[in-house]
Design a protein around this motif. Sequence first.
Motif, mmCIF file in Angstrom:
data_model
loop_
_atom_site.group_PDB
_atom_site.id
_atom_site.type_symbol
_atom_site.label_atom_id
_atom_site.label_comp_id
_atom_site.label_asym_id
_atom_site.label_seq_id
_atom_site.Cartn_x
_atom_site.Cartn_y
_atom_site.Cartn_z
ATOM 1 N N ASP A 1 0.672 -1.605 -0.018
ATOM 2 C CA ASP A 1 -0.164 0.556 -0.012
ATOM 3 C C ASP A 1 0.970 1.129 -0.017
ATOM 4 O O ASP A 1 0.531 2.197 -1.110
ATOM 5 N N ARG A 2 1.639 1.632 0.822
ATOM 6 C CA ARG A 2 2.652 2.301 0.587
ATOM 7 C C ARG A 2 3.232 2.556 -0.506
ATOM 8 O O ARG A 2 3.724 3.458 -1.024
ATOM 9 N N ASP A 3 4.240 1.693 -1.369
ATOM 10 C CA ASP A 3 4.737 1.702 -2.659
ATOM 11 C C ASP A 3 3.987 2.288 -3.494
ATOM 12 O O ASP A 3 3.607 2.828 -4.357
ATOM 13 N N LYS A 4 2.589 1.125 -3.696
ATOM 14 C CA LYS A 4 1.061 1.774 -4.310
ATOM 15 C C LYS A 4 1.163 4.003 -4.281
ATOM 16 O O LYS A 4 0.545 4.362 -4.974
ATOM 17 N N ARG A 5 0.586 3.966 -2.441
ATOM 18 C CA ARG A 5 1.055 5.272 -2.970
ATOM 19 C C ARG A 5 2.141 6.199 -3.558
ATOM 20 O O ARG A 5 1.461 7.585 -3.909
ATOM 21 N N ALA B 1 3.566 5.527 -5.343
ATOM 22 C CA ALA B 1 3.825 5.574 -6.931
ATOM 23 C C ALA B 1 2.823 6.838 -7.752
ATOM 24 O O ALA B 1 2.961 7.333 -8.714
ATOM 25 N N ILE B 2 1.281 6.951 -6.971
ATOM 26 C CA ILE B 2 0.121 7.325 -7.445
ATOM 27 C C ILE B 2 0.490 9.171 -6.836
ATOM 28 O O ILE B 2 0.612 9.371 -7.667
ATOM 29 N N LEU B 3 1.548 9.165 -5.681
ATOM 30 C CA LEU B 3 1.532 10.330 -5.780
ATOM 31 C C LEU B 3 3.485 11.071 -6.674
ATOM 32 O O LEU B 3 3.029 11.921 -7.756
ATOM 33 N N GLN B 4 3.602 10.805 -7.197
ATOM 34 C CA GLN B 4 4.589 10.318 -7.442
ATOM 35 C C GLN B 4 4.268 10.828 -9.182
ATOM 36 O O GLN B 4 4.176 11.908 -9.773
ATOM 37 N N ALA B 5 3.223 9.709 -10.084
ATOM 38 C CA ALA B 5 2.386 9.524 -10.816
ATOM 39 C C ALA B 5 1.943 11.335 -11.298
ATOM 40 O O ALA B 5 1.759 11.995 -11.621
ATOM 41 N N GLU B 6 1.523 11.818 -10.049
ATOM 42 C CA GLU B 6 1.028 12.855 -9.897
ATOM 43 C C GLU B 6 1.457 14.211 -10.076
ATOM 44 O O GLU B 6 0.976 14.879 -10.133
ATOM 45 N N GLY B 7 2.637 13.887 -9.432
ATOM 46 C CA GLY B 7 3.901 15.295 -9.700
ATOM 47 C C GLY B 7 4.132 14.854 -10.626
ATOM 48 O O GLY B 7 4.123 16.639 -11.430
ATOM 49 N N VAL B 8 4.669 14.336 -11.740
ATOM 50 C CA VAL B 8 4.972 14.153 -13.172
ATOM 51 C C VAL B 8 3.970 15.018 -13.947
ATOM 52 O O VAL B 8 3.776 15.443 -14.214
ATOM 53 N N ARG B 9 2.322 14.609 -13.355
ATOM 54 C CA ARG B 9 0.982 14.790 -14.306
ATOM 55 C C ARG B 9 1.440 16.591 -13.629
ATOM 56 O O ARG B 9 1.220 17.157 -15.077
#
Length: 320
Positions: free
Chosen positions: A182-186, A188-196
């Motif tokens: 779950d921490r890795d997923k969050r 990755a989501i935060l990183q993708a959101e930052g890239v977006r």
Amino acid sequence: MDAIIIVLIILVVLVFIALIKTIQVIPQASAAIVERFGRYTRTLNAGLNIVVPFIDTIRNRVDLREQVVPFPPQPVITQDNLVVNIDTVIYYQVTDARAATYEVASYIQAIEQLTVTTLRNIIGGMDLERTLTSREEINAALRGVLDEATGKWGIRVNRVELKAIEPPTSIQDSMEKQMRADRDKRAAILQAEGVRQSQILTAEGEKQSSILRAEGEAKAAALRAEGEAQAIRTVFESIHAGDPDQKLLSYQYLQMLPKIAEGDANKLWIVPSEIGDALKGLGGALGNFGPGAPAPSTSSSGAAAGRSDLSKRREQPPID
């Protein structure tokens, strides 16, 4: 004489002991149970109290303050047949010293056993996930049962807290893996959101830059067009102010023909119809300077020569 002294000494000692037993001082937030010949007589409250020596005896001294008792971990089976160890902490207070003394032999041990039994009944109706996430519900249910059962003992249970819930080792490993995933997923989501967000900001910046650049180019083109229009107006006004004749205009028109033919890409070019009028005007001008030369033939020969010369210039290959 000596016997009398000894008797007096014994009497003084007995009186002193009787005084000590007669006066009882009870501390604040405490109570004492008094028995007379083994039977309950009264409860002594805080302060100075008088009892009958050698007849009344203090059976028990009870602390009326709130007490905190931690119980050791107890194994409890959940609804999905998993064994969990649960640590509990009980906050209780004695409200009736007489009932706490005579209604139960040891209220601490009775509370502990009642807590374990009630906890097993409550946890037995829950699965592991609900057990781990429903501490407040378990505390409230456990407190209600304990408070109702201990009321007749003169005990009031104020709070019940689950200090720790320890699932089996295998379940703990699975939970740790799940939490790590779950921490890795969050992350990755935060990183993708930052890239977006970064891409959006970059696109917005490029858009604003393109808009500003286009606006600048439009303004520059407008200024250039305005300058060229002003130059054309100035030249036009100058030409009309000088009042040129047909001869001068024809000569200038012929001077522009070589510039029209310049460039390697000009394989075919069209001679405007107005060139005949220009050649006629130029021929007329030259005829005025020549003796007896007719204007039309000169104009025709000049036009033919001009066309031949321009054709040769176009057919001649460029020199590297």
